[in-house]
Each structure stands twice: as structure tokens, then as C-alpha cells.
Motif scaffolding. Sequence first.
Motif, short mmCIF file in Angstrom:
data_model
loop_
_atom_site.label_atom_id
_atom_site.label_comp_id
_atom_site.label_asym_id
_atom_site.label_seq_id
_atom_site.Cartn_x
_atom_site.Cartn_y
_atom_site.Cartn_z
N ASP A 1 0.85 -1.19 0.00
CA ASP A 1 0.00 0.00 0.00
C ASP A 1 0.89 1.23 0.00
N TYR A 2 0.56 2.19 -0.86
CA TYR A 2 1.35 3.41 -0.95
C TYR A 2 0.74 4.49 -0.07
N ALA A 3 1.59 5.24 0.62
CA ALA A 3 1.14 6.38 1.42
C ALA A 3 2.19 7.48 1.33
N HIS A 4 1.70 8.70 1.37
CA HIS A 4 2.59 9.87 1.39
C HIS A 4 2.13 10.74 2.55
N THR A 5 3.03 11.02 3.48
CA THR A 5 2.73 11.92 4.59
C THR A 5 3.69 13.10 4.54
N LEU A 6 3.15 14.25 4.82
CA LEU A 6 3.92 15.49 4.78
C LEU A 6 3.42 16.38 5.91
N LYS A 7 4.34 16.86 6.72
CA LYS A 7 3.97 17.80 7.79
C LYS A 7 4.81 19.06 7.61
N ILE A 8 4.12 20.21 7.61
CA ILE A 8 4.81 21.48 7.44
C ILE A 8 4.43 22.44 8.58
N ASN B 1 1.27 25.61 14.71
CA ASN B 1 1.13 26.06 13.32
C ASN B 1 1.60 24.94 12.38
N GLU B 2 0.94 23.81 12.47
CA GLU B 2 1.33 22.65 11.66
C GLU B 2 0.16 22.16 10.83
N LEU B 3 0.47 21.85 9.59
CA LEU B 3 -0.49 21.29 8.66
C LEU B 3 0.08 19.96 8.16
N GLN B 4 -0.73 18.91 8.29
CA GLN B 4 -0.27 17.59 7.87
C GLN B 4 -1.14 17.09 6.73
N TYR B 5 -0.48 16.47 5.76
CA TYR B 5 -1.13 15.85 4.60
C TYR B 5 -0.87 14.35 4.64
N ILE B 6 -1.91 13.58 4.43
CA ILE B 6 -1.77 12.12 4.31
C ILE B 6 -2.53 11.70 3.06
N GLY B 7 -1.82 11.14 2.11
CA GLY B 7 -2.44 10.64 0.88
C GLY B 7 -2.16 9.15 0.76
N THR B 8 -3.19 8.35 0.49
CA THR B 8 -3.02 6.90 0.37
C THR B 8 -3.67 6.40 -0.91
N ASP B 9 -3.32 5.19 -1.27
CA ASP B 9 -3.89 4.60 -2.50
C ASP B 9 -5.12 3.74 -2.22
N GLN B 10 -5.67 3.84 -1.01
CA GLN B 10 -6.89 3.08 -0.71
C GLN B 10 -7.86 3.86 0.12
#
Length: 156
Positions: free
Chosen positions: A65-72, A147-156
Motif C-alpha cells: 500500500d502506498y502512502a505519502h505523509t507530509l507535515k509542514i 502552526n502545523e499542517l499535515q497531509y496524508i495521501g493513500t492509495d486506498q
Amino acid sequence: MFKRPKTGKYVSSFLTLGFILLCMSPWISDWTFSKKDARKLFAEHNIELKDDFKILNNESGGFMDYAHTLKIQISDSDKSRIAKEIRESKGFIKVMDFKNNFPSADYETFEKLNFETENYLNREYYVKEPMEDGTVHFHFQLSKTKNELQYIGTDQ
């Protein structure tokens, strides 16, 4: 290699280097992820970052399973604007007791679910067509205390 040992060393070195780079490509793409890439990623989801920000964490990959997490870390004004946008969105839900009634996006309707929990403002949704990296499910979390924004993108 065919009575040319120097050529054989060069070819084997080149193939070994190519194999190592191929194996390390998931980590290389994480290491080379830039602010420009982050701005583009958020813009694809209609989240505009007007001020400068700092990338705190970026990871992607997965075997099955693919996932992309990004926290800025974002500015106060970007945080206020994004928070206002989420809170003023159509169908916004303020969740009081999220242990018993935690909302979840519906993968069949493709509607954006905007909701608030004790610590975060959230936006979650699915898309019909996968993004370039194969992701179809997206979850954004804006911290209410930092002041944090998190992105989580998955393929399911």
C-alpha cells in the motif's frame, strides 16, 4: 569481460551503481522533495500557502500500500485562513465525542468532509481518478495548538 578486464570493471561498476540507485529511489525522492513540490501538492487540493513554511517531515512509499505523509510548519496568517476555510465549508461538522461518532469520508460520493476534533481541523475526501502517485484518499489535519499542517495521501 571478453579479455578486457578494464571494460568489465567499468560495466560492473555502472550496473552496481544503477542497481543501488534503483533500490534507493523511494528515499531519494523523499530527500529531494522541496518547498516547491509541497506548494504544488497543496495547490492540487485547493489549499494555498501564501507565506513561507518549513517542511518538518516528508515520507512516502510502501510495499503493498502506498502512502505519502507530509507535515509542514506554516505562518499564523496561513493557519487562520485555512482554519476559516474549513470551518466555513459546506457541511462542516464540529465533533464533540469523536470516540463514539468519528466521521469518515465516503469513497462513493467523493464529497469533502470537513470536521473539527479536540486537537485538529480536518479535511478528508476521495477522488475518482488517482493522482500522479496513485493516491485517491486524502486527509489534511490542521493543528489547533501548533502552526502545523499535515497531509496524508493513500492509495486506498
